[in-house]
Design an enzyme around this catalytic site. Structure first.
Site, PDB file in Angstrom:
ATOM      1  N   CYS A   1      -5.946   0.980 -10.768  1.00 28.15           N
ATOM      2  CA  CYS A   1      -4.918  -0.227 -11.019  1.00 28.15           C
ATOM      3  C   CYS A   1      -5.893  -1.191 -11.937  1.00 28.15           C
ATOM      4  CB  CYS A   1      -4.471  -0.947  -9.929  1.00 28.15           C
ATOM      5  SG  CYS A   1      -3.928  -2.683 -10.042  1.00 28.15           S
TER       6      CYS A   1
ATOM      7  N   HIS B   1       0.646  -1.291  -0.058  1.00 27.25           N
ATOM      8  CA  HIS B   1      -0.010   0.039  -0.207  1.00 27.25           C
ATOM      9  C   HIS B   1       0.808   1.227   0.085  1.00 27.25           C
ATOM     10  CE1 HIS B   1      -3.401  -2.227   2.123  1.00 27.25           C
ATOM     11  NE2 HIS B   1      -3.831  -1.977   0.899  1.00 27.25           N
TER      12      HIS B   1
ATOM     13  N   SER C   1      -5.977 -10.484  -2.182  1.00 26.00           N
ATOM     14  CA  SER C   1      -5.218 -10.751  -1.013  1.00 26.00           C
ATOM     15  C   SER C   1      -5.366 -12.100  -0.610  1.00 26.00           C
ATOM     16  CB  SER C   1      -5.638  -9.753   0.142  1.00 26.00           C
ATOM     17  OG  SER C   1      -6.966  -9.929   0.286  1.00 26.00           O
TER      18      SER C   1
ATOM     19  N   GLU D   1      -3.318   3.210   1.803  1.00 27.77           N
ATOM     20  CA  GLU D   1      -2.805   3.581   0.694  1.00 27.77           C
ATOM     21  C   GLU D   1      -3.114   5.117   0.287  1.00 27.77           C
ATOM     22  OE1 GLU D   1      -4.011   1.643  -3.250  1.00 27.77           O
ATOM     23  OE2 GLU D   1      -4.269   3.594  -3.731  1.00 27.77           O
TER      24      GLU D   1
ATOM     25  N   CYS E   1       3.822  -1.444  -3.745  1.00 27.73           N
ATOM     26  CA  CYS E   1       3.340  -1.730  -5.394  1.00 27.73           C
ATOM     27  C   CYS E   1       3.903  -0.720  -6.331  1.00 27.73           C
ATOM     28  CB  CYS E   1       2.014  -2.148  -5.438  1.00 27.73           C
ATOM     29  SG  CYS E   1       1.506  -2.317  -6.904  1.00 27.73           S
TER      30      CYS E   1
HETATM   31  S1  SF4 Z   1      -4.454  -4.081  -6.491  1.00 25.55           S
HETATM   32 FE1  SF4 Z   1      -3.275  -3.098  -7.888  1.00 25.55          FE
HETATM   33  S2  SF4 Z   1      -2.167  -1.372  -7.115  1.00 25.55           S
HETATM   34 FE2  SF4 Z   1      -2.884  -2.710  -5.421  1.00 25.55          FE
HETATM   35  S3  SF4 Z   1      -1.186  -3.917  -4.775  1.00 25.55           S
HETATM   36 FE3  SF4 Z   1      -2.374  -5.044  -6.292  1.00 25.55          FE
HETATM   37  S4  SF4 Z   1      -1.355  -4.492  -8.273  1.00 25.55           S
HETATM   38 FE4  SF4 Z   1      -0.591  -3.034  -6.613  1.00 25.55          FE
END
Ligand code: SF4
Length: 289
Positions: free
Chosen positions: A192, A73, A264, A125, A95
């Site tokens: 994303c 995040h 996740s 985030e 990320c």
């Molecule tokens: S959802 Fe997208 S922005 Fe969030 S950690 Fe995963 S790849 Fe990265």
């Protein structure tokens, strides 16, 4: 019974990369602290904790000379400064897509825009990205808030996990309100694609099954949203955290089951669910086409 998995499910690239990085660090350098949960999934957090990754709520919980990992995040500019000031060793698993949003926030402010960040103000985030605006930005999900106006105008960016359609709707509302009132408006799409791909794959899966199982932690916002998306298709949907929650009654109510999982949810938890479904019903498993 047939069991079909969504074409896209489970760990996104950013989470997979962060977990692998932590595992490598643990193997090569020993125990460390993560600043917050590395991912919103108790199974992953517990597995990493068993290998030596403790969760710290703040830098005060990290011992002198210790190692601290920033999660996928990301974190605010002041967190990096404080880690340096305390002389802690840093493992940065931010990320790259979140990093891009942070860099956009910082450079837009540098160019003279104030930044409107479309997102949940309390999300880690969002708090991190906002910090890179150095006080020249706000986070909101409503277009009806007072927005500071930079010398050059306003720039709009998004929390990475927001859907592009919702971001576009928000931008449209701001354009209606601010056109002619600010020198310039800049829109930078920082959403994303990973999240949208999971929704799309789940909707495709729903078209060919009698029931859907969404696997992932209830504390994970993206998994809850995925379950909502599945329910919205009208197909009976069950949100479970692990295979142990599968109810035999669900299996009696249909012949075709679809399995999807939030960004996740680790592979082994998903595979355990598929295995359990097969074992209980003697069914075959196939990938969704
Ligand atoms: S959802 Fe997208 S922005 Fe969030 S950690 Fe995963 S790849 Fe990265």
């Amino acid at each position: 019974m047939t069991i079909a998995k969504a074409k896209v499910l489970g760990f996104c690239g950013g989470v997979r990369r962060a977990v692998q990085r932590i595992e490598t660090e643990l193997a090569e350098h020993g125990p460390l602290h993560t600043l917050g949960a590395i991912v919103h999934n108790a199974h992953v957090v517990d597995a990493l904790a068993a290998k030596g990754a403790r969760m710290a709520r703040s830098l005060d919980e990290v011992p002198e000379g210790g190692t601290v990992a920033i999660t996928a995040h990301g974190a605010g500019e002041e967190v990096y400064a404080e880690i340096e000031r305390r002389g802690l060793r840093l493992v940065d698993t931010t990320c790259p897509i979140v990093r891009r949003a942070q860099q956009a926030a910082a450079s837009l402010v540098e160019e003279g825009y104030s930044v409107v960040l479309y997102g949940e103000a309390e999300h880690p985030e969002v708090r991190g990205i906002l910090s890179w605006t150095r006080g020249q930005g706000i986070a909101t999900q409503s277009p009806d808030v007072a927005i500071p106006i930079g010398e050059k105008g306003i720039a709009v960016i998004s929390q990475t996990t927001k859907s592009p359609a919702m971001f576009a709707e928000f931008v449209q509302e701001l354009v209606k309100r601010y056109t002619g009132r600010v020198p310039e408006m800049r829109i930078v799409d920082t959403t994303c694609p990973e999240t949208g791909r999971r929704y799309q794959a789940a909707a495709e899966l729903a078209a060919g099954v009698d029931a859907l199982l969404v696997v992932g932690s209830r504390s994970s916002a993206n998994t809850r949203k995925l379950a909502e998306t599945c329910r919205a298709t009208g197909v009976p949907t069950h949100h479970i955290e692990s295979a142990g929650e599968i109810d035999d009654e669900w299996l009696a109510s249909g012949k075709r089951f679809g399995v999807t999982a939030g960004a996740s949810t680790p592979d082994d938890v998903i595979e355990d669910v598929v295995r359990r479904l097969r074992g209980r019903a003697g069914g075959s498993s196939e990938e969704a086409k």
